[in-house]
Design a protein around this motif. Sequence first.
Motif, PDB file in Angstrom:
ATOM      1  N   GLN A 381     -17.100-113.047  61.209  1.00  0.00           N
ATOM      2  CA  GLN A 381     -17.474-114.447  60.976  1.00  0.00           C
ATOM      3  C   GLN A 381     -16.544-115.405  61.709  1.00  0.00           C
ATOM      4  O   GLN A 381     -16.970-116.396  62.284  1.00  0.00           O
ATOM      5  N   SER A 386     -21.324-117.416  61.301  1.00  0.00           N
ATOM      6  CA  SER A 386     -22.264-116.619  60.504  1.00  0.00           C
ATOM      7  C   SER A 386     -23.681-116.677  61.061  1.00  0.00           C
ATOM      8  O   SER A 386     -24.531-115.890  60.678  1.00  0.00           O
ATOM      9  N   GLU A 387     -23.937-117.604  61.994  1.00  0.00           N
ATOM     10  CA  GLU A 387     -25.329-117.715  62.456  1.00  0.00           C
ATOM     11  C   GLU A 387     -25.677-116.714  63.560  1.00  0.00           C
ATOM     12  O   GLU A 387     -26.830-116.402  63.783  1.00  0.00           O
ATOM     13  N   ARG A 388     -24.666-116.197  64.254  1.00  0.00           N
ATOM     14  CA  ARG A 388     -24.974-115.297  65.366  1.00  0.00           C
ATOM     15  C   ARG A 388     -25.314-113.886  64.915  1.00  0.00           C
ATOM     16  O   ARG A 388     -26.195-113.251  65.431  1.00  0.00           O
ATOM     17  N   LYS A 390     -25.302-110.888  61.587  1.00  0.00           N
ATOM     18  CA  LYS A 390     -25.145-110.597  60.166  1.00  0.00           C
ATOM     19  C   LYS A 390     -24.588-109.181  60.054  1.00  0.00           C
ATOM     20  O   LYS A 390     -25.160-108.243  60.595  1.00  0.00           O
TER      21      LYS A 390
END
Length: 919
Positions: A381, A386-388, A390
Amino acid sequence: MRRSAAPSQVLGNAGKRPRFIPPGKCTAVCLKNETKEMDQEIKLKEIDEKEGGASSLSKINIKNQNGNCTQSVESTGKVKTKACFSIDKCSKAEKKTLNVPEADALYLPTSGTAKEEAAQEAPDCLVKYFSVVWCKASKKKHKKWESDAILITKGKSVILKDMEGKDIGRGTGYKAKELDSLDEGQTLMVGGKEIEVMGVISADDFSSGRCFQAGIGTHDTDATALSHTSTKPFCKPFKNVCQPSTKENVLRDSQSRKPRHDPNATNSLVMPRPNASHQWMFNKAGLPVVDVVVDPYIASNLRPHQKEGIIFLYECVMGMRVSGRSGAILADEMGLGKTLQCIALVWTLLRQGPYGCRPVLKRALVVTPGSLVKNWKKEFQKWLGSERIKVFTVDQDHKVEEFISSPLYSVMIISYEMLLRSSDQIQAVEFNLLICDEGHRLKNSTIKTAAALTSLSCERRIILTGTPIQNDLQEFYALIEFVNPGILGSLSTYRKIYEEPIVRSREPSATEEEKELGEKRAAELTRLTGLFILRRTQEVINKFLPPKKESIIFCRPTALQLELYRKLLSSRVITSCLQGRLENSPHLICIGALKKLCNHPCLLFKAVKEKSCDPMSEEYDESSLYEGVIDVFPQDYTSDTFRETDSGKLQVLVKLLAAIHELNSSERVVLVSNYTQTLNVLQDVCKHYGYSYTRLDGHTPVSQRQHIVDAFNSKFSPAFIFLLSSKAGGVGLNLVGASHLILYDIDWNPATDIQAMARVWRDGQKRAVHIYRLLTTGSIEEKIYQRQISKQDLSGAVVDLSKTSEHTHFSIEELKNLFTLHEDSSCVTHDLLECDCMGKVDHQNTSSEKPPVSRSCQLEQNHGKPNSKKPLSMSQLMQWKHFSGQHQTLADPFLERIKENVSFIFQNVTNSTSPPNKT
Ligand SMILES: Nc1ncnc2c1ncn2[C@@H]1O[C@H](COP(=O)(O)OP(=O)(O)OP(=O)(O)O)[C@@H](O)[C@H]1O
Ligand SMILES: [Mg+2]
């Protein structure tokens, strides 16, 4: 004759593999021509059957290429007297006839495996080496070669070794001249085996062991060249995981000619392009070759060594360094950001690849110690947001099945323990990359975890380890075998070719020849494995870190400690240990008791009480060690109400903590011990003085560890002290919230202490760091410290053979030294340095951060910059500032407060010039 069965023939073009081409002989064709010319010169000689003796002896025939018999003699081992006779004759003959320039001659070493060989011939016979193929002697027209082998000729004798280095045939009584002119294409009978010479091997290739390596690195030295030369039967060719079948993929295909990120942008990190042979092997579809560019989002944060590390990892897992191999070991020292390098690699390969930009990975698996699972997630992260991506962490509530069924996740992080429990489910998932953090734990290939990981079909494997690969060449083999199976041959080959000669060469009784052979084999092993092992030292990052001041503080034992110490040393058990009676290892109990006493007498008191309360105890040695010990304690002594004034180290610690707390109340301390019981004592001290603390030891549930660490590192943390068990929390933890670290006791293995110390002086640390190591003056602790530093430097070598963790076997001399108390010395370690400063020289006038210049004891001025992560050597220690505790003033405000109980101090500052806030 059919050639197909010998591995050297499998690739076709029989016998023309590069490793068989002797230096100086350019091509197979020219080899053949030379052989033909030589054939004409060879005088064929008939066997003298009668002289040769008995029909029961196997015959040895030297034939020319056309199969004509040139010579026939007996194989050795069957008639020994005959063999001896031949040797004598040979040595004399050779002395006369061979006139070989010194540099070209290599004599069979007497070391290890080759000992017997040398014994058979006079030492000055010329030795030659050939690569051969062999099969059992038979009259069949169409023979099939069974395997490759190495033929060694010396004088009139030959030895045939299989590719594992084992002897599989011997012969003697050949004509020395003819053996001398032996060359490619000729056949020979050796002990019932027919052999054909495939090529000459250089003495260097033999002594380095290179000739025994199937398939890799025999003549090429650079990685790219290697990738042309070999294939690996057990490795599947790489395939891209995403096939372009759907419409979406067709659309993507049109874009796939472009790199995902701009390779020409400033500071872009572009991966090397695959060479022609890689493309030929892995780009069957003929897709355009596209630059693989690391996402600038992450690349912008990378340190230079990390960029290099990512390129290295990329080349390894893509099979660009060693053809057909896709494993790597990233052995950077602690704190260099191995995690970030892996994250950058994973993220790059999940999105891109060199062929049509198609991703190389679909799923990656990270296996790590339980305490670091959450840290990995956090690092993902931290560096990718966190958007790229998981990432999925497996725990009690999040099972592997969830990962399998969810399309959201491409990375799974799991602890070694959990991996074992979920082994079946994990087997069912296809991972394209496996990362094993703190992977030195796989060194024991028999443990279940290693077996579970090995059984995963994933071929791209990365081991991360910050601890040097220690001590044992077999452990080293296990790690290599894990990442690149088979690359060093079978275990028995490896032992014969590398381990035995290397180990032998390091024994004190090794001859010069053995040493030379061992060194060459070690060099070759390093060369081979160096293609896929990368180790950088702390130096590469030092310049980004704040200064570190390290002090070794020798604390005077208290009167009670001294009296108890003397009592223990006079016990019957220790006396009998010193007489060599070491069955059931009583010396280890004695060592344990002395170490407890050094930490605090109350720990010894507890042990004595426990033993005497247990009449059923069968531990005779321990009870007798404690005989009379209780009488030395004051009558009202209890282990619960201990006094800090009973322990020299504790007195120093208490004052040191007070000084830190008072002088810089915003600074925090990591307090490390190897023992839970000692941590209890230290915890009581914290309570007593009202210091807020937090604690992590072996009993801390894995699920809570990261939380504890995060809370401590937070600038809002109320905790002043982090109590850490070095065994439980040594690896991987970042404790940069603290800028002082105190090692309360010492471990036999310097790596344990180094691990602990690296928790605070690492990337992310903003303040100047202070490390204090407390040792009880004149006691066993000093001896352990000396043992740590006098061991061979771990150097940059891949394998450390110094056996630093070995602490169960001692010679009587060593035990005598361990069980001696030096009451009159203010620092035995300093005495050993034979420095004549007597600790009296006042260094306070010299630049406070530099070692003093004009000291009589500065033997190696300016060499005193020890690598922070390696145990110091004695001579390096000499370069440290050192002074007795009696100084009027000490430049260090913290040490100034503790000097009353301190007999001596060694001190060194690393990075004295870097500003504390530089990151
Ligand atoms: N380029 C960087 N810039 C800033 N901080 C970094 C950088 N690289 C790594 N770090 C930080 O440095 C710390 C140490 O990194 P990491 O834990 O990956 O080290 P490591 O090599 O795995 O060490 P160990 O062997 O102790 O596990 C982490 O907090 C990490 O976020
Ligand atoms: Mg790590």
